[in-house]
Design a protein around this motif. Structure first.
Motif, PDB file in Angstrom:
ATOM      1  N   GLY A  79       0.840  -1.407   0.091  1.00 54.35           N
ATOM      2  CA  GLY A  79      -0.100   0.087  -0.013  1.00 54.35           C
ATOM      3  C   GLY A  79       0.776   1.121   0.011  1.00 54.35           C
ATOM      4  N   LYS A  80       0.269   2.221  -0.462  1.00 52.41           N
ATOM      5  CA  LYS A  80       0.992   3.574  -0.610  1.00 52.41           C
ATOM      6  C   LYS A  80      -0.013   4.744  -0.731  1.00 52.41           C
ATOM      7  CE  LYS A  80       4.760   2.144  -3.651  1.00 52.41           C
ATOM      8  NZ  LYS A  80       4.660   0.664  -3.446  1.00 52.41           N
ATOM      9  N   ILE A  81       0.588   5.772   0.362  1.00 48.72           N
ATOM     10  CA  ILE A  81      -0.130   6.874   0.740  1.00 48.72           C
ATOM     11  C   ILE A  81       0.702   7.828   0.148  1.00 48.72           C
ATOM     12  CG2 ILE A  81      -1.384   8.323   2.290  1.00 48.72           C
ATOM     13  CD1 ILE A  81      -1.487   5.960   3.853  1.00 48.72           C
ATOM     14  N   ILE A  82       0.086   8.973  -0.651  1.00 49.35           N
ATOM     15  CA  ILE A  82       0.903   9.960  -1.268  1.00 49.35           C
ATOM     16  C   ILE A  82      -0.183  11.297  -0.782  1.00 49.35           C
ATOM     17  CG2 ILE A  82       1.378  11.291  -3.365  1.00 49.35           C
ATOM     18  CD1 ILE A  82       1.682   8.503  -4.639  1.00 49.35           C
ATOM     19  N   LEU A  83       0.499  12.298  -0.116  1.00 48.25           N
ATOM     20  CA  LEU A  83       0.158  13.484   0.435  1.00 48.25           C
ATOM     21  C   LEU A  83       0.684  14.553  -0.575  1.00 48.25           C
ATOM     22  CD1 LEU A  83       0.421  11.741   3.054  1.00 48.25           C
ATOM     23  CD2 LEU A  83      -1.410  13.401   3.844  1.00 48.25           C
ATOM     24  N   ILE A  84      -0.151  15.531  -1.043  1.00 43.52           N
ATOM     25  CA  ILE A  84       0.087  16.603  -1.909  1.00 43.52           C
ATOM     26  C   ILE A  84       0.213  17.807  -1.208  1.00 43.52           C
ATOM     27  CG2 ILE A  84       0.117  17.887  -3.969  1.00 43.52           C
ATOM     28  CD1 ILE A  84       0.680  15.034  -4.343  1.00 43.52           C
ATOM     29  N   SER A 143       8.881  -1.144  -5.337  1.00 47.90           N
ATOM     30  CA  SER A 143       8.378  -2.358  -4.655  1.00 47.90           C
ATOM     31  C   SER A 143       8.118  -1.986  -3.174  1.00 47.90           C
ATOM     32  CB  SER A 143       9.680  -3.343  -4.610  1.00 47.90           C
ATOM     33  OG  SER A 143      10.826  -2.912  -3.762  1.00 47.90           O
ATOM     34  N   ARG A 144       7.809  -2.958  -2.392  1.00 48.79           N
ATOM     35  CA  ARG A 144       7.322  -2.521  -1.152  1.00 48.79           C
ATOM     36  C   ARG A 144       8.442  -2.534  -0.132  1.00 48.79           C
ATOM     37  NH1 ARG A 144       5.140  -8.957   0.499  1.00 48.79           N
ATOM     38  NH2 ARG A 144       7.095 -10.075   0.175  1.00 48.79           N
ATOM     39  N   ALA A 145       9.690  -2.793  -0.620  1.00 46.80           N
ATOM     40  CA  ALA A 145      10.739  -2.489  -0.008  1.00 46.80           C
ATOM     41  C   ALA A 145      11.442  -0.625  -0.013  1.00 46.80           C
ATOM     42  CB  ALA A 145      12.046  -3.318  -0.517  1.00 46.80           C
ATOM     43  N   ALA A 146      10.680  -0.136  -0.770  1.00 44.44           N
ATOM     44  CA  ALA A 146      11.193   1.150  -1.066  1.00 44.44           C
ATOM     45  C   ALA A 146      10.050   2.237  -0.418  1.00 44.44           C
ATOM     46  CB  ALA A 146      11.547   1.466  -2.443  1.00 44.44           C
ATOM     47  N   CYS A 147      10.653   3.265   0.179  1.00 42.69           N
ATOM     48  CA  CYS A 147       9.906   4.271   0.508  1.00 42.69           C
ATOM     49  C   CYS A 147      10.293   5.674   0.295  1.00 42.69           C
ATOM     50  CB  CYS A 147       9.608   4.208   1.998  1.00 42.69           C
ATOM     51  SG  CYS A 147       8.469   5.586   2.689  1.00 42.69           S
ATOM     52  N   VAL A 148       9.562   6.596  -0.650  1.00 45.96           N
ATOM     53  CA  VAL A 148      10.152   7.918  -0.866  1.00 45.96           C
ATOM     54  C   VAL A 148       9.549   8.951   0.154  1.00 45.96           C
ATOM     55  CG1 VAL A 148      10.060   9.911  -2.513  1.00 45.96           C
ATOM     56  CG2 VAL A 148      10.398   7.338  -3.244  1.00 45.96           C
ATOM     57  N   LYS A 149      10.326   9.278   1.020  1.00 46.87           N
ATOM     58  CA  LYS A 149       9.781  10.147   2.096  1.00 46.87           C
ATOM     59  C   LYS A 149       9.077  11.566   1.670  1.00 46.87           C
ATOM     60  CE  LYS A 149      12.407   8.152   5.880  1.00 46.87           C
ATOM     61  NZ  LYS A 149      13.209   8.581   7.378  1.00 46.87           N
ATOM     62  N   GLU A 150       9.989  12.269   0.876  1.00 46.49           N
ATOM     63  CA  GLU A 150       9.401  13.630   0.637  1.00 46.49           C
ATOM     64  C   GLU A 150      10.130  14.006  -0.620  1.00 46.49           C
ATOM     65  OE1 GLU A 150       8.407  17.742   3.020  1.00 46.49           O
ATOM     66  OE2 GLU A 150       9.846  16.350   3.804  1.00 46.49           O
ATOM     67  N   ILE A 151       9.247  14.877  -1.604  1.00 41.77           N
ATOM     68  CA  ILE A 151       9.939  15.399  -2.566  1.00 41.77           C
ATOM     69  C   ILE A 151       9.560  17.050  -2.881  1.00 41.77           C
ATOM     70  CG2 ILE A 151       9.919  15.244  -5.371  1.00 41.77           C
ATOM     71  CD1 ILE A 151       9.070  12.354  -5.014  1.00 41.77           C
ATOM     72  N   ASN A 152      10.555  17.652  -3.037  1.00 40.98           N
ATOM     73  CA  ASN A 152      10.251  19.118  -3.381  1.00 40.98           C
ATOM     74  C   ASN A 152      10.596  19.385  -4.485  1.00 40.98           C
ATOM     75  OD1 ASN A 152       9.936  19.232  -0.345  1.00 40.98           O
ATOM     76  ND2 ASN A 152      12.133  19.864   0.070  1.00 40.98           N
ATOM     77  N   ILE A 153       9.412  19.912  -5.233  1.00 34.73           N
ATOM     78  CA  ILE A 153       9.595  20.202  -6.813  1.00 34.73           C
ATOM     79  C   ILE A 153       9.279  21.786  -7.098  1.00 34.73           C
ATOM     80  CG2 ILE A 153       7.384  19.002  -7.148  1.00 34.73           C
ATOM     81  CD1 ILE A 153       8.565  18.178  -9.935  1.00 34.73           C
ATOM     82  N   ARG A 209       4.423   1.861   9.157  1.00 34.51           N
ATOM     83  CA  ARG A 209       5.473   1.164   8.666  1.00 34.51           C
ATOM     84  C   ARG A 209       5.571  -0.383   8.953  1.00 34.51           C
ATOM     85  NH1 ARG A 209      11.045   2.954   8.303  1.00 34.51           N
ATOM     86  NH2 ARG A 209      10.323   4.818   9.277  1.00 34.51           N
ATOM     87  N   GLU A 210       5.039  -0.913   9.869  1.00 34.47           N
ATOM     88  CA  GLU A 210       4.979  -2.053  10.145  1.00 34.47           C
ATOM     89  C   GLU A 210       3.938  -3.077   9.395  1.00 34.47           C
ATOM     90  OE1 GLU A 210       4.365  -3.394  14.338  1.00 34.47           O
ATOM     91  OE2 GLU A 210       6.426  -2.575  14.809  1.00 34.47           O
ATOM     92  N   ASP A 211       2.944  -1.982   8.850  1.00 35.56           N
ATOM     93  CA  ASP A 211       1.784  -2.497   7.821  1.00 35.56           C
ATOM     94  C   ASP A 211       2.377  -2.717   6.360  1.00 35.56           C
ATOM     95  OD1 ASP A 211      -0.040  -2.809   9.612  1.00 35.56           O
ATOM     96  OD2 ASP A 211      -0.274  -0.569   9.580  1.00 35.56           O
ATOM     97  N   GLY A 212       3.908  -2.141   6.291  1.00 39.77           N
ATOM     98  CA  GLY A 212       4.323  -2.026   4.774  1.00 39.77           C
ATOM     99  C   GLY A 212       3.777  -1.083   4.153  1.00 39.77           C
ATOM    100  N   ILE A 213       2.964  -0.045   4.381  1.00 39.08           N
ATOM    101  CA  ILE A 213       2.389   0.976   3.829  1.00 39.08           C
ATOM    102  C   ILE A 213       3.423   2.139   3.745  1.00 39.08           C
ATOM    103  CG2 ILE A 213       0.614   2.607   3.695  1.00 39.08           C
ATOM    104  CD1 ILE A 213      -1.153   0.559   5.208  1.00 39.08           C
ATOM    105  N   ALA A 214       3.856   2.371   2.622  1.00 41.13           N
ATOM    106  CA  ALA A 214       4.896   3.733   2.438  1.00 41.13           C
ATOM    107  C   ALA A 214       4.074   4.876   2.057  1.00 41.13           C
ATOM    108  CB  ALA A 214       5.606   3.443   1.104  1.00 41.13           C
ATOM    109  N   VAL A 215       4.635   5.979   2.805  1.00 41.15           N
ATOM    110  CA  VAL A 215       4.187   7.379   3.157  1.00 41.15           C
ATOM    111  C   VAL A 215       4.971   8.460   2.369  1.00 41.15           C
ATOM    112  CG1 VAL A 215       2.727   8.917   4.286  1.00 41.15           C
ATOM    113  CG2 VAL A 215       2.580   6.691   5.047  1.00 41.15           C
ATOM    114  N   THR A 216       4.224   9.083   1.240  1.00 38.37           N
ATOM    115  CA  THR A 216       5.129  10.118   0.694  1.00 38.37           C
ATOM    116  C   THR A 216       4.483  11.450   0.578  1.00 38.37           C
ATOM    117  OG1 THR A 216       6.129   8.259  -0.749  1.00 38.37           O
ATOM    118  CG2 THR A 216       6.223  10.852  -1.576  1.00 38.37           C
ATOM    119  N   CYS A 217       5.289  12.435   0.871  1.00 36.54           N
ATOM    120  CA  CYS A 217       4.740  14.112   0.508  1.00 36.54           C
ATOM    121  C   CYS A 217       5.443  14.707  -0.464  1.00 36.54           C
ATOM    122  CB  CYS A 217       5.078  14.747   2.051  1.00 36.54           C
ATOM    123  SG  CYS A 217       4.369  16.374   2.022  1.00 36.54           S
TER     124      CYS A 217
END
Length: 239
Positions: free
Chosen positions: A129-134, A221-231, A169-177
């Motif tokens: 699972g992935k959560i992406i907040l803008i 993949s579920r092994a990776a998590c992009v924490k934050e991207i400033n663009i 984290r323990e659910d394997g859900i990556a969260v990105t802002c």
């Protein structure tokens, strides 16, 4: 095949996500107050509209009930209202009405928290699972914006992302802002990036660039998590 839910999806960047991120065979739950035109597309992507006003605290329950027991692979929270005339030169924080401030906080912060909370059981059913907040570059340090409530709400989105990432984290859900600078949101996604670049002479970011970032994040993949991207926009001296 993936299942998405996109909040704030009737126009602009949200509409671009609904059109550009999913692939054939995917399903997208489209959360918006007004009926999105993307529902009329015939591209082998199944789209379901959830009419919801995110200024209403009960909207989270409405959305959750609509999904029933369905799993979610990706949640994109792309909602952001701002002060009346907040981007006009004559704007001043002194004139902001308390009721307007309260509504802004409800839509930009409270709704994000309660909607994500309500949908966590659905995201836990996915393999990755992935959560992406803008967020916004307005939520970064030294952004040179005087819109107190809007800036506060975008700082809050970053805080939500940080704490939520630890919670899931323990659910394997990556969260990105993702914190974009000024977008060419008035140019419809279907008109293409070249038109956005031409109209704004490169001073605003085409919606296609943010869509490309999200597609990349979703593909990880579920092994990776992009924490934050400033663009920020490259030619914007304020960012």
């Amino acid at each position: 095949m993936k299942t998405y839910i996109v909040f704030g999806a009737s126009k602009g960047l949200g509409d671009a996500f609904v059109r550009g991120v999913p692939q054939q065979g995917d399903k997208v739950w489209v959360v918006a107050r007004s009926r999105p035109k993307s529902l009329d597309l015939e591209d082998c992507i199944h789209r379901e509209w959830i009419p919801a006003d995110l200024s209403d605290l009960h909207s989270a329950t409405l959305v959750k009930d609509k999904l029933q027991n369905e799993s979610l692979d990706v949640l994109i929270y792309n909602v952001g209202v701002w002060e009346k005339e907040g981007f006009e030169e004559h704007y001043t924080f002194d004139n902001d009405e308390p009721a307007d401030i309260s509504k802004l906080i409800q839509v930009n912060i409270t709704s994000a928290i309660v909607c994500i909370q309500a949908l966590l059981p659905h995201l836990r059913k996915a393999d990755a699972g992935k959560i992406i907040l803008i967020g916004s570059t307005a939520g970064l340090n030294n952004a040179n914006s005087s819109q107190v409530s809007f800036v506060a709400s975008k700082f809050a989105i970053r805080g939500i992302s940080e704490a939520l990432r630890e919670h899931t984290r323990e659910d394997g859900i990556a969260v990105t802002c993702i914190n974009p600078g000024e977008l060419a949101a008035e140019i419809p996604y279907e008109e293409g990036a070249d038109r956005a670049l031409s109209v704004y002479n490169g001073t605003r970011i085409p919606l296609q660039d943010i869509v490309s970032l999200v597609k990349c994040i979703v593909s990880l993949s579920r092994a990776a998590c992009v924490k934050e991207i400033n663009i920020p926009a490259l030619l914007d001296a304020n960012t």
